[in-house]
Scaffold this motif. Structure first.
Motif, mmCIF file in Angstrom:
data_model
loop_
_atom_site.group_PDB
_atom_site.id
_atom_site.type_symbol
_atom_site.label_atom_id
_atom_site.label_comp_id
_atom_site.label_asym_id
_atom_site.label_seq_id
_atom_site.Cartn_x
_atom_site.Cartn_y
_atom_site.Cartn_z
ATOM 1 N N ASP A 35 0.697 2.546 4.124
ATOM 2 C CA ASP A 35 -0.026 3.716 3.694
ATOM 3 C C ASP A 35 0.253 4.808 3.044
ATOM 4 O OD1 ASP A 35 -2.546 4.744 2.160
ATOM 5 O OD2 ASP A 35 -3.839 5.453 3.876
ATOM 6 N N HIS A 38 1.425 4.699 -2.250
ATOM 7 C CA HIS A 38 1.133 6.012 -2.961
ATOM 8 C C HIS A 38 2.589 6.613 -4.142
ATOM 9 C CE1 HIS A 38 -3.090 5.923 -2.350
ATOM 10 N NE2 HIS A 38 -2.991 5.669 -0.694
ATOM 11 N N HIS A 95 0.678 -1.307 -0.506
ATOM 12 C CA HIS A 95 -0.015 -0.270 -0.048
ATOM 13 C C HIS A 95 0.707 0.767 0.192
ATOM 14 C CE1 HIS A 95 -3.958 1.562 1.417
ATOM 15 N NE2 HIS A 95 -3.082 2.728 1.025
ATOM 16 N N HIS A 97 -6.297 -0.444 4.628
ATOM 17 C CA HIS A 97 -6.117 1.276 6.678
ATOM 18 C C HIS A 97 -7.238 0.846 7.190
ATOM 19 C CE1 HIS A 97 -8.829 3.128 3.908
ATOM 20 N NE2 HIS A 97 -7.568 3.887 3.726
ATOM 21 N N LYS A 121 -8.619 -1.200 -6.567
ATOM 22 C CA LYS A 121 -9.360 -0.599 -5.542
ATOM 23 C C LYS A 121 -9.954 0.445 -5.712
ATOM 24 C CE LYS A 121 -7.217 2.490 -2.118
ATOM 25 N NZ LYS A 121 -5.992 4.026 -1.804
#
Ligand SMILES: [Zn+2]
Length: 445
Positions: free
Chosen positions: A307, A64, A62, A234, A149
């Motif tokens: 995350d 970004h 996870h 999350h 997702k």
């Protein structure tokens, strides 16, 4: 191909933690020699790391990365260097906040092109489900994304809209065994911001536990209807654990992750204006945090992933300390092993537990367990060597992410990464990067 032995008194294997030597050849572990006896192959060079822990490289599913399109937020080179420095050897990139988002084959190729030749660890990609791209899902999956997702509530960026429960149901009915990852907050339970914008309590009130609890009930129901595997991203609300536990007991293909910030920090400790702590769902109370730890211990939560979702400091509005306007996302790539270990070791957990939550479980979840996530003969020699007794203080100026703003700044963390190996090559040691960008693009299937 160079051959060598990596030896330690604390090698983390599925069987347990103990002395072993790993014979590494051609990028893979070709033999695990357990016990104290030094290996017989006298002509093979030996790297003995003594008491340092040798563990599989972390698999962070996870992240970004935000490139292309928002490379000023983060990028493949910076993200994967931060990963390598933190013992992460594999990361899976989320379909947003890059522009374009990974919601079509064309966008996927753009992203692969942006990553190729610039990554220091292995990188794979999740696709995105948005309202109108149902026809792209199976082709995107065939092209190599690991799953999809979707958001049930607004994502924060206009090009990645949330989907309705009906759209989710339709997509799941078509996905079969392809995994669907859900940002689970139910919009009717989200509240407009009220009160003093510098207080984290306002953020907490705007995104209550009820929003997660309700969304997860609905997602589990869709899983029961369609039998498509779903993953709760999350997880923050401990009140939703019961729903997940029951779904698992029922035999539904439901998995769930939580993140180091939910396990390390507590809402009561967040200072006014400290917007580097803002994320969605929010960091909750101490009592909630302890229940997340219990759920990890019981296997209700499967894994810990970062995350990592940074933004430029301006968007965090740190000067005004305005939680209402600040971008929601926490920068933590490279810090997760130490952050999780600091919190886990204080609760009686071991490096073996950490290895299950941060290596084996995410590798299995992504379908990468054949080569990654455990130390065994035949697996890739993706490894992290670390000292669980040593401590260090997070100096933002020395992080490798694009921007230094992180809630871990100034914190003393336990667990120092000494070296990271990618397919048998030492790519990072003692603060230095030792190789060029040799990470590979991972495709599913
Ligand atoms: Zn995320």
């Amino acid at each position: 191909m160079s051959e060598f032995l990596l030896r330690s008194r604390r090698v983390v294997r599925p069987e347990g933690v103990g002395p072993a030597a790993l014979r590494i050849l051609g990028g893979r572990i070709v033999e695990v020699i357990a016990g104290n006896a030094s290996a017989a192959a006298a002509d093979v060079p030996v790297t003995d790391v003594g008491d340092s822990v040798v563990m599989p490289g972390l698999v962070d599913t996870h992240v970004h990365v935000n490139e292309p399109g928002r490379a000023e937020w983060e990028g493949f080179a910076t993200a994967t260097r931060a990963a390598a420095a933190g013992g992460v050897t594999t990361l899976l990139d989320m379909p947003l906040n890059s522009r374009p988002p990974t919601t079509s084959r064309e966008a996927f190729h753009t992203k692969v092109e942006a990553a190729a030749g610039r990554i220091f660890v292995d990188v794979g990609f999740w696709g995105g489900l948005v309202g109108d791209n149902g026809g792209e899902l199976l082709p995107l999956s065939a092209a190599g994304v690991f799953g999809f997702k979707a958001f049930l509530s607004p994502s924060g960026v206009p090009e990645f809209p949330e989907v309705s429960e009906e759209v989710l149901r339709g997509a799941m009915a078509n996905l079969g065994n392809i995994r669907l990852l859900v940002h689970a907050e139910w919009p009717p339970h989200l509240r407009p911001w009220q009160g003093e914008p510098r207080r984290h309590a306002g953020h907490l009130a705007a995104r209550p536990r009820a929003a997660e609890n309700e969304a997860i009930v609905r997602v589990v129901r869709l899983c029961r209807e369609t039998r498509t595997p779903v993953h709760i991203l999350h997880l923050s609300s401990a009140e939703a654990l019961e729903t997940i536990a029951r779904a698992k007991a029922e035999g539904l293909p439901v998995t769930a992750e939580t993140c180091p910030h939910y396990l390390f920090f507590a809402a009561e400790e967040i200072a006014d204006g400290a917007t580097e702590f803002k994320c969605a769902p929010p960091i909750r109370e101490r009592e909630n945090r302890e229940r997340l730890w219990a759920a990890l211990g019981e296997g209700v939560l499967d894994m810990i992933v970062s995350d990592h979702s940074p933004s430029p400091p301006e968007l965090k509005h740190r000067e005004s300390g305005d939680f209402a306007r600040a971008w929601g996302g926490i920068s933590s790539l490279g810090l997760t092993l130490s952050a999780a270990w600091t919190a886990a070791s204080g609760r009686g957990f071991t490096p073996g537990d950490l290895s299950r939550w941060m290596c084996a479980a995410p590798a299995k979840f992504a379908g990468l367990a054949h080569g990654k996530g455990t130390i065994a003969a035949g697996k890739y020699a993706d490894l992290v060597v670390w000292n669980p007794e040593a401590s260090w203080t997070v100096d933002p100026a020395r992080l490798h992410t694009r921007h230094p703003l992180t809630p871990y700044a100034g914190r003393e963390l336990k667990g120092v990464v000494e070296a990271t190996y990618l397919k048998g090559e030492k790519i990072y040691a003692g603060g230095e990067f030792l190789s060029r960008a040799r990470g590979e693009i991972l495709l599913s299937g």
